[in-house]
Each structure stands twice: as C-alpha cells, then as structure tokens.
Motif scaffolding. Structure first.
Motif, PDB file in Angstrom:
ATOM      1  N   THR A 108      -0.435   3.629  10.948  1.00 38.72           N
ATOM      2  CA  THR A 108       0.509   4.193   9.776  1.00 38.72           C
ATOM      3  C   THR A 108      -0.438   5.150   8.963  1.00 38.72           C
ATOM      4  O   THR A 108      -2.093   4.730   9.557  1.00 38.72           O
ATOM      5  CB  THR A 108       0.195   2.591   8.877  1.00 38.72           C
ATOM      6  OG1 THR A 108      -0.881   2.156   7.939  1.00 38.72           O
ATOM      7  CG2 THR A 108       0.888   1.422   9.491  1.00 38.72           C
ATOM      8  N   GLY A 109      -0.720   5.098   7.395  1.00 42.15           N
ATOM      9  CA  GLY A 109      -1.770   6.075   7.043  1.00 42.15           C
ATOM     10  C   GLY A 109      -2.842   5.443   6.886  1.00 42.15           C
ATOM     11  O   GLY A 109      -4.037   5.809   6.651  1.00 42.15           O
ATOM     12  N   GLY A 110      -2.682   4.096   6.332  1.00 43.35           N
ATOM     13  CA  GLY A 110      -3.871   3.051   6.117  1.00 43.35           C
ATOM     14  C   GLY A 110      -3.937   2.337   7.317  1.00 43.35           C
ATOM     15  O   GLY A 110      -4.173   3.066   8.372  1.00 43.35           O
ATOM     16  N   HIS A 166       1.467   0.878   3.275  1.00 45.96           N
ATOM     17  CA  HIS A 166       1.988   2.482   3.881  1.00 45.96           C
ATOM     18  C   HIS A 166       3.246   1.643   4.507  1.00 45.96           C
ATOM     19  O   HIS A 166       4.038   2.565   5.427  1.00 45.96           O
ATOM     20  CB  HIS A 166       1.662   2.490   4.672  1.00 45.96           C
ATOM     21  CG  HIS A 166       0.398   3.244   4.832  1.00 45.96           C
ATOM     22  ND1 HIS A 166      -1.010   3.105   3.904  1.00 45.96           N
ATOM     23  CD2 HIS A 166      -0.178   4.811   4.422  1.00 45.96           C
ATOM     24  CE1 HIS A 166      -1.881   3.805   3.422  1.00 45.96           C
ATOM     25  NE2 HIS A 166      -1.202   5.127   3.854  1.00 45.96           N
TER      26      HIS A 166
END
Lengths: 454, 454
Positions: free
Chosen positions: A61-63, A158
C-alpha cells in the motif's frame, strides 16, 4: 478427538509459535521499525499458508502492507471476512515493563508482550481455529477471506483506499473481528458500538530562541505557559469539553439506553480500586459506562517542551508541543471536530505566542444492529464455551477502519473480543489472559461451524 | 608597551588558550560529565599557576570542587576576591546549534561555544589581566584571591558551606565578579541588584498504569490534564502569579525607582523585534525593565508526560512532570515562596490525581550600595576604556551565591559584567562578542590598578 483435546495437545507448540510473532517489534508509528513490519507480515503470510489458506498475498500500500488469504470452497455458504492487524503500539516508557516487551513471558497464566492481546494474540487464535477445522474435518463450513493490516495503530491510513480498490475481492456477508474485550473475566461481550476517533498535534511557539529566565523572565512569553493555559482551556471545571461545536451530533442518552448501560452492572468502586485511584474523573452527570460507551472525549496523550534532564535549567522555552486524540460518538463529524478544536486553539492563544495545528486521523463512530443473525450466532457460540451468552455492549474504543468496512462492503461487523480491559493495551506490561486464549479458540470454532447454517 | 599593544600582540594565542577550556563539556547538572568537571578545574588551576598566582589548590566539596589561588604581596593595600564559575549549562536541544557547543567557532567577531560568555570567557579575561600586570610591572597593586566554583549552574549547592568553613582564607575588602551584562553594545553597566531564585520539581500521578484512551477515555483522570490545569492556575489572566503569599516581601516600586529604570531608555519594540515576537508578555502595569529588574516571576522551564514519539499513541498517561523556577526580589523568602507554591499545587490538584513536589534551590535577592568606592572605581574604569562611564543597574538574573558572599564575608560585591543579553546564555548558539573580550581585558587592568588606591 474433540476440539478441546485437539487444542490441549498442541497448546505449548501453538504458544511457542505465537511467541515468534510477538518477538517481532512491528511498531507502525516509528519509521525505524519498517523492516520489522515487513518481517511480521511475511511471518503472517507463512502461517496462513501453513493453516491451509490459499491465494496468499502481501499487498503493498502507500504505507505498510495488507496480508490477504482465502478459502473459497463452500459454494452456497456464507462468506466471512476476517479482519485484524499485525502492527503494535510503541513501547515507551520501556523502564516500566517487568519483562522486555518483545521477549514474551508467561506469568500467572498471562502472556506478557507488546501485541499479546492487541491484536496479534487474537488474530493468531482465528488462524489456529481455521487450521483445526481443516485438519479435523477436511473443509471449512463457510467461505473465508482474511485481510490483516499493518497500520491499525496509526489510524489505518491506507486501508480505506485498499478496501475501495479491492471491494470485489473482499466482498463478504459479515466481517469478523477480534480486537475488543470481555466485560470482565467470564463475562463475554459482543461490541455493537465503537467510538470514532480524530487526532491532532499542536505546536506553540514564542521567541526565535530559547531565553535565559534571569535576563528575560517575567517580561516575555514562555511557550510552556502559553501551551498549558491553552490546553487547560479545552475543558471546563465540570469535565466537559469547552470547545464550541464539539458536542454537535452527540445523541442524548435515552432512559432506555441508560437502562441498558446499567444492566452491565459495572462496579465503579472496583474499577477505581483496581487502578489505585482516589477518585474517577469525567463529565458530570454520567456513569463510568456511559462516559466510555456513549460520550465523546478529548484526551492529552503527550505534552512536552523545555528541559527534561536531571536538575534545573533556567530556560524560557521557545516551543512546546501537545498530542491530542478525541473519541467520537453518534453523528459527530471528525473533520468538524478537528476544525472546531483548531479554531478554539487559535482564538485562545496567549498574546505573543503562535499556535500551529496538524490534523491527523479522522474516523466516524459506528453502530451495529445486534439482531443480525451472525451477531446472534456469535453470542450463542460464547454461551456454549463460557457457559454464559455474550451481552451486546458499546465499547469506548475505536477501530477507525470498521466504519469503512461497514460502508464500503455493506456487511455487518461481528466484534468477537477475547481481551480484558485491564490487560494494559497501549501501556507497559501488555498481556493476554491465556484462559481466554483457550476458550477463544473453541468459541471461534463453534461460531464458524454455526455460521455455515445462515 | 601599552596594555592595548600587549593584548593585541597575544590575541590569537589567548583565544586559542580559552578555546581549550571551552572544549571541555563541564556541565554540572549532568552526572555523566563529572570527569569533565574535574578536567576543567585542573585546566583552570594550571592556567592560574601560569599567570603567576600562588597557593593554588583544588578544594574538594560534597559536589564539584572549588579552585583557589592567591597573590598576597601588596601589604597595606586592599584585598580583592575574584569569584566566577567553570561549570556550564546543559546544551540540549543540540540540533539548534549552528556549530557544536564544545567546538568553539568564531563568526562575525563572536566566539560561539557553551560557556563562552557564561562564565568561562569572563573568568579567563581576569586571569589574563592579572598575568598582564604581573608580566608588565612585576607585581599587582592589590592583594588578590581567586575562588572559582563548579556548581553555579546547579545553584552553588556546596559553596555556602565552603565560604563559612574558609571565611578567613577568603576574607576580602570587595568581591569582584564578571557574570553579568552590558546594557547593550557600547553601554557598560554595573549591576547593583540580583534577583533571588528558588526552584522545584512537580510530579502529577493518576492511575497505577498508563491506560488506553478507548477503554477508559473520559472516565478516569489523565495526569496530563491534571498537570496542565494545575500549571495554568499558577498565573492569572493579568500575568500575575496567582499563588497566595507569593508577593510577600516584594517592595512597591517608588516613583524614583521607576525614573531610574526609565533612564536606561530600553526600546521595547527593538527587543520584541529582536526576539521575533508579535508581543511581549508579562505582569500588567510594568515596563520590560521593571518586570525583569524589580518584579518576581514564576517560569515553567520544562513540562513533559505521555507520548513524545512520531505519530499518535492513544494513551492516558499515569504520570506527568514539570520543572519550575522563580526569580525573587526585595525581601521575598525563598523558603516561604516554595512552601506557598507547594500549598497552592496541593490544594488545586484535580480530584483523582496526586501531586508530589521536590523543593530544590533557594537564594535570596541581593541589593548593593553603588556609593561604595570599589563600585565607583569600577564605573570609572569602564569609562576610560568604553568612553562612557558604567550605569548602575538592576539585573533580572540570579547569582544565588552572591547573597552568601555578601553575608558571610561582609564585603561589597562589584559586578563588572562584559556579556550582552542577546548572547544566548543557557540556550543554543551561546556566544561572546570579542569586542567586549578586548575591552574587558583593558577595563579589568584599569580597575585593578585604581583599586590599589582605595
């Protein structure tokens, strides 16, 4: 072999396996633990695979990543989605832990470790229950999907967009979550309400440099004075939040709701004594369970500025900081609440001082209908194992992402918790009572078997 | 060779020598620097010896040692006692220093280092002035004793008993100290008043463990809430200290005193702009110089509790801390002030919270009569070097031990300061303007020569 015998014969082996996971310091809030987060996700994926689940994938994910797995071999039967998290809270102050947070230790039938109850221990029980049914019966009575994230303790940053992107993959008839608590030892509960959450960080700044209190003391603004006055102004002397608009959307407590809360029969003196407090403290006019279950709150989680070392330093600090979270109820809009607090802080700041606000997490509160058949079957499953059917309660905590699951997947949430409120969640000496580990395994098996009949 | 020529020809060499001393991190407040304190004391003893002083001794105390030296070859002439300190303040926050605090660096005619102006740089000038007179003239025009301590920044814990024990050895006609400031660049001042000081540490405690804000938020006391309310209650909204009995012994400002303060002609807007403040802040009804010179103050120097890391932690902290110092004036009794604050804190603490107070330093304010001949000669000495005679002022700072010197040795204190108020004492980027290093050397030589005539 009964399931009780099955689990009893594997208890030490399974606890050793859980301990491997607990040893990984997967603290999502601290960037230096990014590698540990990945190690914990990989461990989870391997363990899901070993249990017999399929299509295992670590989704970036973005994180921090989401771990997915499924079992889709029960055509015509309901589909359950298991949600949980493999990230944990920070561990400071470290010196207050009796044994180190990432060296699991059993004392008095309790497993001590960061994440033992929140939430690795509880996620692990589901995996072992699934493994048990597959091993004993060769198949599951339901279709099952697993979605375990690594950002719950930092507000599931996210996951909402992940749910939106993968809503077909994750579609289910109910979402199953174990991240809440029994009412007390031997009294199971299914939570039908979660408070919302919003958080912010506050910086107060005064002069361009720290100043000497001899040369300037009494004649210039002090960032710490300005901050403590500002923070003190957030509550009135009745324990109410003194921010204009904060209570917008908070439902009045009906006599019926107050009766429901009273049924829990919580002994406030016992709670007070257990925490070694001379008095409880909160909004006037409400009981403990009402304050936690049905009222919003604004808490200071951290305040710091100036000299913290040994001895004295005659400094006038130029900057001071606070971290604040609010628990929300009913229709409170987290964005409106954050905006109201920011406006309050900006209009109450002392002359000569500046305040900067960073808005962080935002989650609505959630209410769940207890008449749903999956919730009723879950209450029965507890009854079979604990000898007392689960009560339907409201919890003061927040699992911010629950509202997203409910809205995006349009499925009821079944919050089957196996923790206890005094297990030091988010604090030193977090632990998990193994009595509920043993009973929880059996309860989950009972529930999965009965869920196939819906 | 004139003294101006003498110092000019040795300037680089002398600054290099001072830098050796500044490189030693003699932070008295932090026990891990105990060895550095001893190194700094030994360096000082060696340098006094090289300057031509005698009977050099490093006297142990219950804490950090006192360095003594003397020159007693001017029979019939007055005896001066030079006092100063070789310990320095802590250096955090370290990241705000342009160059490291213990790596002296000259930029724009300013020497940057912890201790550059407070007080190693100023003590060093006296040693070099003495060395200069002995080297140029073969003898000093006065008897001279040197007493340099290592605990000034932690309240001179052991010096009062040292003075009492050694009052014959230290007997003098005047005490000479350089640890104060010019009024501003080019405007010398002799301080005739110092504020007293008292300090305390405060702990606020609630539950026996940190708690989760979901499970308990809104229904239990939060140590940070209790602390910020308590600290906010210490001042009223006019900037006055709101502690019963705090102002006992504070003299009313007479019209004459207000005139004297006004003579300093301090430009408040310039101060405000220099500090990049939108407004100054302090007790209503007083000017900046009055607030600093003649009014007592209560400052928060440090406040901390709960989570300080990156991100969010939904914790209700069980403990929170504050460090407080007060500057005192007139006849305020530091013990009474500490007792009054402790009583205030104990009576204003929120239900369910406990407060513990540790009383620390205690020093009375000091007033010095400017008509004393040593003070008059000191003012003249500045006049010869700076082209403008020193003004007699009141300083907001405290040199807590000055009151002990005055009481035990029964000698006037001559506070010949060469610092500037904006030299970041006790803050990052402490520095010393070398213009005042150069002029200070000559001013001290002038003063010592004229003191022989008293």
């Amino acid at each position: 072999m009964s399931y009780a015998e099955y689990f009893a014969s594997r208890r030490d082996e399974q606890l050793n396996e859980l301990n491997e996971w607990l040893k990984i310091p997967s603290i999502s809030a601290l960037s230096e633990h990014k590698k540990d987060i990945l190690t914990a996700a990989q461990w989870l994926a391997d363990t899901l695979n070993k249990a017999g689940l399929e299509h295992i994938e670590i989704h970036p994910t973005g994180g921090h990543p989401v771990v997915y797995a499924d079992y889709l071999h029960a055509p015509g039967k309901p589909t359950l989605l298991l949600y949980g998290h493999y990230d944990v809270q920070p561990v400071d102050p470290l010196n207050l832990w009796t044994t180190p947070p990432f060296e699991p230790n059993i004392r008095d039938g309790k497993l001590y470790a960061r994440g033992a109850t929140d939430d690795k221990g509880q996620v692990f029980m589901h995996i072992k229950a699934i493994e048990a049914i597959l091993s004993q019966e060769g198949s599951l009575p339901v279709n099952l999907k697993v979605c375990i994230e690594g950002e719950e303790e930092i507000g599931s940053v996210h996951l909402t967009s992940f749910l939106e992107k993968h809503k077909d993959m994750l579609a289910a008839d109910a979402v199953l979550v174990s991240d809440t608590s029994l009412l007390e030892r031997g009294r199971p509960a299914i939570c039908t309400g979660l408070r919302g959450l919003c958080s912010l960080e506050v910086d107060v700044m005064t002069a361009s440099t720290d100043l000497h209190s001899g040369t300037y003391g009494g004649a210039v603004p002090n960032a710490l004075h300005a901050l403590v006055s500002l923070l003190a102004s957030l509550h009135d002397d009745k324990g109410r939040v003194a921010v204009d608009g904060f209570y917008e959307g908070v439902p009045e407590l009906s006599p019926l709701m107050r009766e429901e809360f009273a049924k829990q029969g919580l002994d406030e003196d016992k709670i007070r004594e257990g925490l070694e407090l001379s008095a409880l403290y909160g909004e006037e006019g409400y009981t403990f369970v009402e304050r936690v279950g049905a009222r919003p709150t604004l808490e200071l989680n951290g305040v710091y500025g100036g000299f913290q070392g040994e001895g004295t330093k005659t400094v006038i600090p130029k900057v001071a900081h606070a971290k604040i979270t609010c628990r929300l109820v009913g229709d409170q809009n987290p964005q409106h609440v954050l905006d109201a607090i920011e406006a309050h802080l900006k209009s109450h700041i002392q002359p000569g001082a500046k305040v900067e606000v960073r808005q962080m997490e935002k989650a609505f509160a959630l209410d769940i209908d207890p008449s749903n058949p999956f919730l009723q079957l879950a209450a029965d499953a507890y009854g079979k194992v604990y000898g007392t059917r689960a009560l339907f309660t409201k919890d003061g905590g927040s699992i911010p992402i629950m509202e997203s699951f409910s809205r995006i997947l349009k499925a009821p949430i079944v919050l089957m918790g196996f923790g206890l409120d005094d297990e030091n969640l988010h604090a030193p000496d977090e632990h998990f009572n193994l009595e509920n580990f043993d009973k929880g395994l059996l309860t989950i098996v009972e529930f999965l078997k009965s869920a196939g009949t819906v």
